[in-house]
Design an enzyme around this catalytic site. Structure first.
Site: not given
Ligand code: NAI
Length: 293
Positions: A163, A167
């Site tokens: 991961y 990133k």
């Molecule tokens: P989440 O799992 O709630 O949302 C991520 C969304 O991306 C999901 O709804 C999923 O269906 C969608 N997704 C996955 N693969 C996909 C694809 N191939 N095409 C289109 N959509 C796709 O996760 P969250 O926490 O909202 O994460 C959002 C971003 O923030 C991600 O990039 C994550 O890596 C990043 N992030 C989040 C952190 C946190 O504290 N929640 C910390 C650091 C980074």
């Protein structure tokens, strides 16, 4: 007031979590939003149009304008379809927020090579493909914006080699696209968010006890969204930067060069002797971004 009337913004991964918060905030501020989400589980399987459609319904119920896309960012046809949806429905693209992501923990020794590839495909290649498909529209916009999503894991966290490395690739993309975009007025930045989402719950074993519960209560996705909204707006004054954003705290993350040492007769022994001087942060400077004049 940063208003988005007449702006068209694509938000990937907007069916849940942080992406949903971006989409809701931007729509509240007048943007026409493409709510993209593959709708699968946290490792990207079992796709469903449901999450994107339900966020569009929320936006419309609040009087906003949005269209759903359930395409995957990770394949070229999917990325092209996301941009085509924006253009067909709203006629332009002013900003892309590359937020879609998948997650799981895994020991480096145990992770199959395919897992590394999946993480590169969704996080890095997905950000690249959507940015590339949108690029002609972003340059035509006059104030094109790309907001990428990185992570503190990029700087190293336990059991996140797959991961964090993906990133890190997005960090390089952000810096280099900032240079490519400058002659066209396109600004490219990244957010390293922190928020209580379903993804964070999977990270629990790698975090201090109680972190997830604290973040669920005090660090909702809505507290990240203002940072991304600013970076997506025509008034954004920065490019090539990374911002930590979590629970209302915002800061700049930089890669620095230390003054180091210079010795034309450098030997491994000299490096060994002077390693503290080489690594000392006194007078360190952020790595320069050579923007075209
Ligand atoms: P989440 O799992 O709630 O949302 C991520 C969304 O991306 C999901 O709804 C999923 O269906 C969608 N997704 C996955 N693969 C996909 C694809 N191939 N095409 C289109 N959509 C796709 O996760 P969250 O926490 O909202 O994460 C959002 C971003 O923030 C991600 O990039 C994550 O890596 C990043 N992030 C989040 C952190 C946190 O504290 N929640 C910390 C650091 C980074």
């Amino acid at each position: 007031m940063l208003d988005f009337t007449d702006h068209v913004v694509i938000v990937t991964g907007a069916g849940r979590g942080i992406g949903r918060a971006y989409a809701r905030l931007l729509a509240d501020r007048g943007a026409a939003v493409v709510v993209n989400d593959l709708g699968g589980d946290t490792d990207g399987h079992h796709a469903s149009g449901g999450p994107a459609a339900s966020v569009v319904a929320e936006i419309e119920a609040a009087g906003g304008t949005a269209v759903a896309s359930a395409d995957s960012v990770a394949d070229p046809e999917g990325a092209a379809a996301i941009v085509a949806t924006a253009v067909a429905r709203f006629g332009r693209v002013d900003a892309v927020i590359n937020n879609a992501g998948i997650y799981r923990l895994g020991r480096f020794e145990d992770l199959a090579l395919e897992v590394f590839q999946d993480f590169i495909d969704v996080h890095y290649t997905g950000s690249l493909l959507v940015s590339r498909a949108a690029w002609p529209h972003l340059t035509a916009s006059g104030h094109g914006r790309i907001v990428n999503t990185v992570s503190a894991a990029m700087t190293g966290q336990p059991d996140m080699a797959h991961y964090g490395a993906a990133k890190g690739a997005i960090y390089g993309l952000t810096r280099n696209l900032a240079i490519a975009g400058a002659p066209h007025g396109v600004k490219v930045n990244a957010v390293a968010p922190g928020a209580g989402t379903r993804m964070l719950r999977l990270a629990a074993p790698a975090l201090p006890p109680g972190t997830v519960e604290f973040m669920d209560e005090h660090m909702p996705p809505e507290m990240v969204a203002p940072m991304g909204a600013y970076l997506a707006h025509a008034d954004c004054a920065v490019t090539g930067e990374v911002f930590n954003a979590a629970g209302g705290h915002v800061s700049r993350m930089v890669v620095v060069n230390t003054p180091g040492i210079h010795d034309p007769k450098l030997t491994p022994e000299i490096v060994a002797e002077r390693i503290d001087e080489i690594t000392a942060l006194d007078d360190a400077q952020p790595a320069e971004l050579p923007l075209p004049a």
